[in-house]
Scaffold this active site. Sequence first.
Site, short mmCIF file in Angstrom:
data_model
loop_
_atom_site.label_atom_id
_atom_site.label_comp_id
_atom_site.label_asym_id
_atom_site.label_seq_id
_atom_site.Cartn_x
_atom_site.Cartn_y
_atom_site.Cartn_z
N GLY A 62 0.80 -1.21 0.00
CA GLY A 62 0.00 0.00 0.00
C GLY A 62 0.83 1.27 0.00
N PHE A 63 2.13 1.16 0.33
CA PHE A 63 2.97 2.35 0.39
C PHE A 63 3.38 2.76 -1.03
CE2 PHE A 63 6.47 5.12 1.43
CZ PHE A 63 6.07 5.69 2.62
N LYS A 65 2.04 1.90 -4.37
CA LYS A 65 0.92 1.21 -5.02
C LYS A 65 1.15 0.99 -6.51
CE LYS A 65 -2.69 2.72 -1.86
NZ LYS A 65 -3.20 1.39 -1.52
N MET A 111 -8.61 4.04 1.10
CA MET A 111 -8.08 4.38 -0.22
C MET A 111 -8.94 3.77 -1.33
SD MET A 111 -5.50 6.30 0.35
CE MET A 111 -4.62 6.37 -1.20
N ASN A 165 -4.01 -10.35 -1.41
CA ASN A 165 -4.70 -9.49 -0.44
C ASN A 165 -6.21 -9.71 -0.53
OD1 ASN A 165 -5.80 -7.42 1.07
ND2 ASN A 165 -5.25 -5.82 -0.40
N SER A 168 -8.52 -6.18 2.35
CA SER A 168 -8.72 -4.73 2.42
C SER A 168 -10.14 -4.43 2.88
CB SER A 168 -8.53 -4.10 1.04
OG SER A 168 -7.19 -3.92 0.81
N LYS A 201 -2.65 -12.55 2.73
CA LYS A 201 -2.78 -11.47 3.70
C LYS A 201 -4.17 -11.50 4.33
CE LYS A 201 -1.70 -6.79 4.77
NZ LYS A 201 -1.06 -5.60 4.25
N THR A 230 0.47 -13.40 5.84
CA THR A 230 0.81 -12.06 6.31
C THR A 230 -0.35 -11.56 7.18
OG1 THR A 230 2.09 -11.63 4.32
CG2 THR A 230 1.40 -9.71 5.59
N GLY A 251 -1.29 1.25 12.55
CA GLY A 251 -0.39 1.92 13.49
C GLY A 251 -0.48 1.32 14.88
#
Length: 336
Positions: A62-63, A65, A111, A165, A168, A201, A230, A251
């Site tokens: 995601g950092f 993309k 996002m 993934n 999400s 994930k 993951t 976070g």
Amino acid sequence: MSGPILPSLAHKLLRLLPPEDAHRAGLRLVRLLRPGRLEPPEGIQLKTWLGRLAPPIGLAAGFDKTGESVAHLSRLGFGYLVAGSVTLNPRPGNRRPRIVRRRGEALVNAMGLPNPGIDVFAKNLSIGAPLAGVPVVASIAGADPEEIVACYERLRGVVAGVEVNLSSPSLRDAVAIWSEERFSHLVELLVSVKWCPLALKIPPLARAELRNHVLRAVKIWVDNGLESITAVNTLPVSETRLSTGFGGLSGRPLNPYMLETLRELRSLIGGNCEINAVGGIFSAEDALQAFRLGASTVQVYTALVYRGPRVVRQIVADLAKILASMGASSLEEILP
Ligand SMILES: Cc1cc2nc3c(=O)[nH]c(=O)nc-3n(C[C@H](O)[C@H](O)[C@H](O)COP(=O)(O)O)c2cc1C
């Protein structure tokens, strides 16, 4: 971005911008770095689903993309990088605002998986991945098993591994995605065309309606000999500042959910699958706690936003100090 002052000043200035603009500007600054990895640290390495990694610390999905920045992001000290998530066709994502900061070193994002589509993404990685000098993993997503497998096939030979993934918060109909029938079909298709190590994930196991579906899917994944899990993606929460009214929490506050998921995974699958721990990893102590619970790699996203571009090197330096204080010369010596 050389010398200690410039990165920390740039990082402080970025915090004055709205989070998505800060992210874009940060990526632009990263692209000023020389491409290629740093010297790998001694002793801070583990055997993982991607082979031996030094350090066993990855950039979470995601950092980057689009896959355009992997060559430069490896300069921040990562041992591997996950780019994406990417879908078969380009997606604009949700309307802004779609990321907000929260107190306590947290973000909430919705996002909506914006990405340039698999063709552009694969082209970007075919240029960037060889320059990164560390293994690059692609994160793929899709509305159905066929779309996911089409993305997987398109990446053949371009990346070292693929992370699927299914977690999400913006993927609609989460329960259907994890249903036994649909998930078994996905695994069957993936196994029939498999050409690289695969990670699944998963979301945090906090949502009661998803929990058993996800655990059953993990079992199917592991029973089919697939390499890695993951854990975890973001935790769905409501957030009125986002255009969608809800998003995924990441976070520091995600860390206890990640640790609990790790414990449950290990008791379900024993040592039969590698685990990548992601969710609120900010420090060497956080990483060590995840390694002690059986993770063989950790991944980082939100810490990079709050602690800046030096965070991975700081974690590695502090891990080295912890090893030295214990009279050990490698991570393996101190792990169960
Ligand atoms: C803005 C943002 C975008 C994200 N996009 C993705 C994505 O495209 N695919 C994915 O698997 N995870 C995505 N994630 C989740 C992260 O990869 C990670 O699982 C999560 O943020 C927890 O780690 P952290 O606490 O270190 O941030 C995203 C997270 C953030 C904050």
